[in-house]
Design a protein around this motif. Structure first.
Motif, PDB file in Angstrom:
ATOM      1  N   ARG A  68      43.198  24.175  27.083  1.00 25.61           N
ATOM      2  CA  ARG A  68      43.541  22.793  27.439  1.00 25.61           C
ATOM      3  C   ARG A  68      43.544  22.577  28.953  1.00 25.61           C
ATOM      4  O   ARG A  68      43.191  21.509  29.445  1.00 25.61           O
ATOM      5  N   ARG A 103      40.036  22.101  30.016  1.00 25.95           N
ATOM      6  CA  ARG A 103      39.581  20.750  29.622  1.00 25.95           C
ATOM      7  C   ARG A 103      40.072  19.695  30.611  1.00 25.95           C
ATOM      8  O   ARG A 103      39.348  18.757  30.945  1.00 25.95           O
ATOM      9  N   ALA A 146      37.877  17.133  32.690  1.00 33.06           N
ATOM     10  CA  ALA A 146      38.090  15.677  32.669  1.00 33.06           C
ATOM     11  C   ALA A 146      38.177  15.152  34.100  1.00 33.06           C
ATOM     12  O   ALA A 146      37.645  14.076  34.416  1.00 33.06           O
ATOM     13  N   SER A 176      35.488  12.617  35.592  1.00 28.99           N
ATOM     14  CA  SER A 176      35.972  11.289  36.002  1.00 28.99           C
ATOM     15  C   SER A 176      35.536  10.987  37.428  1.00 28.99           C
ATOM     16  O   SER A 176      35.048   9.882  37.725  1.00 28.99           O
ATOM     17  N   SER A 214      34.751  18.029  20.305  1.00 27.96           N
ATOM     18  CA  SER A 214      35.796  17.303  21.052  1.00 27.96           C
ATOM     19  C   SER A 214      35.668  17.543  22.562  1.00 27.96           C
ATOM     20  O   SER A 214      35.966  16.661  23.367  1.00 27.96           O
ATOM     21  N   PHE A 215      35.203  18.737  22.939  1.00 25.28           N
ATOM     22  CA  PHE A 215      34.960  19.016  24.363  1.00 25.28           C
ATOM     23  C   PHE A 215      33.902  18.054  24.899  1.00 25.28           C
ATOM     24  O   PHE A 215      34.039  17.468  25.977  1.00 25.28           O
ATOM     25  N   ARG A 271      33.051  15.168  23.558  1.00 25.35           N
ATOM     26  CA  ARG A 271      33.517  13.779  23.461  1.00 25.35           C
ATOM     27  C   ARG A 271      34.411  13.412  24.644  1.00 25.35           C
ATOM     28  O   ARG A 271      34.382  12.296  25.141  1.00 25.35           O
ATOM     29  N   LEU A 272      35.207  14.398  25.086  1.00 21.97           N
ATOM     30  CA  LEU A 272      36.053  14.161  26.252  1.00 21.97           C
ATOM     31  C   LEU A 272      35.197  13.639  27.409  1.00 21.97           C
ATOM     32  O   LEU A 272      35.567  12.704  28.116  1.00 21.97           O
ATOM     33  N   GLN A 273      34.035  14.235  27.577  1.00 17.20           N
ATOM     34  CA  GLN A 273      33.159  13.846  28.688  1.00 17.20           C
ATOM     35  C   GLN A 273      32.472  12.508  28.429  1.00 17.20           C
ATOM     36  O   GLN A 273      32.401  11.661  29.316  1.00 17.20           O
ATOM     37  N   GLU A 326      33.426  10.040  26.632  1.00 18.71           N
ATOM     38  CA  GLU A 326      34.359   8.904  26.717  1.00 18.71           C
ATOM     39  C   GLU A 326      34.622   8.527  28.175  1.00 18.71           C
ATOM     40  O   GLU A 326      34.698   7.350  28.516  1.00 18.71           O
TER      41      GLU A 326
END
Ligand code: GAL
Length: 638
Positions: free
Chosen positions: A118, A121, A125, A129, A228-229, A231-233, A235
């Motif tokens: 986590r 991650r 993020a 960002s 999900s890894f 998708r984090l990017q 999004e």
């Protein structure tokens, strides 16, 4: 699937951080003069974007993008999360993935992170960002790439503490109670029952094989972690940028469900290294490897083009195209002159929007110094430069491509590859190579093929559907098959497990309208083919079938090999090429599909507007009254 025509374009992968800034403008000018549209940059440059935690330097990247953009080039900007810099380890010493033996993946190359960590991650993020905020509205950034080649170097599975914790949470969500999990996995076997999710470990370091249901859930979990890894990017990027997002997948890499990541992306792309793949990962006989040593397997690229067209729901690219010898395969021959052109055209014929060569200039330093580029290390053009130039010229005459409708569908399912890797029941049983073998047979017959996802709910566009080796049939596919009025060929092993990885009763394949049961299976060593009465043989795998379905093919020892009820067929084994071609030709004849074998190494593909012929042979090929030179491409308007 989208079938609207779009522009075909060329591009290249470029690493401005590898070269003095004084060289960038000249590079950009030459790229534009060559006729390139796209330049992918950034995906390994984290240590220059954030040299110490929280200290960003975007000025060099601003200038690089500006230089490329001002020469009319469009940038694909890669997020750098495949290469966390060294300082990351000081902040998160436990972010490394652990291999099956519990050994950490060391720093000093790439992809050493654990998808489940986590803290890592959160760092991803942050950098994504910062990038998306800075470049989301940049007019030159026309596409994004997340990370780089998820799963490459076998990096999906991690046996770390972070993975263990996340796996327990995933199991608790899926099963709700340890009892339900015990029942689903059959944990009464060998007293493996759990009374608490916190007691469940990862399926490594066991004395003998772990419970296959345990491993299957771990594989599903690991795949979900990649999803999900990613998708984090996506999004984050979508909040700041309207540009489409791609990921660059690999060849014959199945560790995660690409259809699942595909849902969060706009474009599927893949990295095509035909000679590296033939040398490194295709289990072909030696004479095949020798014949195609400088051209690549005639079907391997096309298979992935068709697969990624499905993963990208119609939109797909080649993000990296081999330009000359690579550095990473056991042997790294030079492509036959013409292949860098042929590979590009083959991708376009299968509907690619863009083909980007890897890389612009050969790097004289570090791991890939022996890997060719479009330019030599001294900036002089290498072999592929002229071929890319030729493709660029040809594209101006024929810029648009439309994907032709296929009459044949082949189902591909990542989870089935995990299932049969977990329980092959015979060393030579591989789901991936079984599907590829079927694909090869279809291609030999000159057919256009659509690869479709295992939860496809509508098969009405297809006259012939093949679904070999699906460990379980999804409900949508079951319903689509029931409604389908074309021919379907299922098996071997199709629908032979439950979701929980156990043998279902009634016994498989349990297909609507087909009275057939698999009552025994056997795996066959390489030199034990089982001859079929009509010629050819079953190899690697066969099944004993019982029931009242019509026997269409039978082994010389009397076991049925193919049973049928109307248009529904079940194949009780792995047919060799002779048997496969006969079975496919019969199915095509039933459906009025033209299917004549092409000469060895010659392949055909129809786009919406043209018929293409590709000669993968090192010698000329004759077909339909024309001679196609080695590495030749021929197209005629339809
Ligand atoms: C790809 C990778 C590139 C480069 C290339 C060399 O797998 O994405 O970064 O390593 O291979 O062939």
């Amino acid at each position: 699937m989208k079938r609207t025509p779009h522009q075909r374009t060329l591009g290249v992968c470029y690493y401005p951080e590898h070269w003095p800034e004084t060289q960038w403008a000249e590079d950009a000018e030459r790229m534009a003069a060559l006729g390139l549209t796209w330049v992918r940059i950034g995906e390994f440059a984290w240590s220059r974007m954030e040299s110490t935690p929280g200290t960003y330097d975007w000025t060099w990247l601003d200038r690089a993008i500006q230089t490329l953009g001002s020469h009319g080039l469009k940038v694909v900007l890669g997020t750098p999360t495949a290469t966390p810099p060294r300082w990351m380890l000081d902040r998160h010493p436990d972010m490394l993935a652990l291999d099956k033996d519990g050994k950490p993946r060391g720093f000093g190359s790439r992809r050493h992170y654990c998808f489940s960590h986590r803290g890592y991650r959160a760092e991803c993020a942050k950098i994504v960002s910062a990038m998306a905020e800075r470049y989301g509205k940049n007019p030159h950034v026309a596409a994004w790439q997340t990370d780089n080649e998820y799963a490459c170097h076998a990096t999906t599975l991690s046996y770390s503490d972070a993975a263990k914790q996340a796996f327990r949470d995933w199991l608790a969500q899926r099963y709700q109670s340890p009892d339900a999990l015990n029942r689903a996995w059959g944990n009464i076997f060998w007293s493996m029952e759990y009374s608490d999710f916190k007691d469940i470990g990862l399926p490594n370091l066991t004395v003998t094989e772990p419970n296959p249901s345990h491993v299957m859930d771990f594989r599903r979990f690991a795949s979900d972690e990649v999803v999900s890894f990613n998708r984090l990017q996506t999004e984050i990027i979508r909040k700041h940028s309207p540009a489409p997002i791609a990921h660059n997948y690999m060849g014959a890499v199945t560790e995660f469900d690409h259809f699942a990541t595909g849902v969060d992306l706009d474009i599927a792309s893949w990295d095509s290294y035909p000679l590296g793949f033939l040398s490194d990962r295709i289990p072909a006989p030696q004479d095949h490897k020798l014949r195609f040593v400088r051209q690549g397997d005639p079907d391997f690229q096309a298979f992935h083009h068709d697969l990624y067209r499905a993963v990208g729901r119609g939109r797909w690219w080649i993000m990296e195209q081999q330009p000359g010898p690579v550095n990473w395969a056991p042997y790294n021959p030079d492509p036959l002159p013409g292949m860098a052109r042929l590979w590009a055209w083959e991708a376009f014929a299968h509907g690619a929007e863009a083909v980007c060569y890897f890389r612009w200039r050969q790097a004289p330093f570090a791991q890939e110094q022996m890997h060719a580029g479009l330019l030599r290390p001294d900036s002089a053009p290498a072999q592929a430069f002229g071929e890319a130039e030729e493709v660029a010229r040809e594209l101006t005459a024929m810029p648009d491509v439309g994907t032709a409708a296929a009459k044949v569908a082949l189902v591909f399912d990542y989870a089935s590859d995990w299932a049969w890797e977990i329980q092959p029941q015979g060393r030579s049983f591989s789901y991936f190579w079984l599907v590829f073998h079927m694909y090869k047979g279809l291609r030999r017959l000159g057919l256009n093929i659509d690869i479709v996802a295992p939860d496809t709910s509508d098969l009405s566009a297809y006259r012939l559907v093949l679904a070999p080796g699906l460990f379980t049939l999804s409900d949508p596919l079951k319903a689509a098959l029931a409604a389908h009025n074309g021919t379907a060929i299922l098996g071997p092993r199709t629908n032979s497990k439950s979701e929980n990885f156990s043998i279902p009763v009634p016994l498989p394949p349990n297909l609507p309208g087909l009275d057939a049961k698999v009552i025994r299976v056997e795996s066959l060593p390489p030199d034990v083919p089982v001859p079929l009465a009509q010629g050819g043989a079953l190899v690697n795998w066969r099944e004993k079938l019982e029931g009242s379905a019509t026997v269409t093919e039978v082994a010389e020892d009397g076991w049925p090999a193919l049973v049928s009820a109307g248009n529904m067929h079940y194949l009780g084994g792995w047919p060799d090429e002779t048997a496969l071609l006969r079975i496919l030709q019969r199915a095509c004849a039933d459906q009025g599909i033209e299917a004549d074998p092409l000469p060895e190494g010659l392949r055909r593909r129809d786009s919406a507007t043209h018929r293409f012929l590709f000669n993968y042979n090192p010698v000329p090929a004759e077909w339909g009254g024309v001679t196609i030179p080695p590495a030749g491409v021929l197209w005629t308007a339809l």
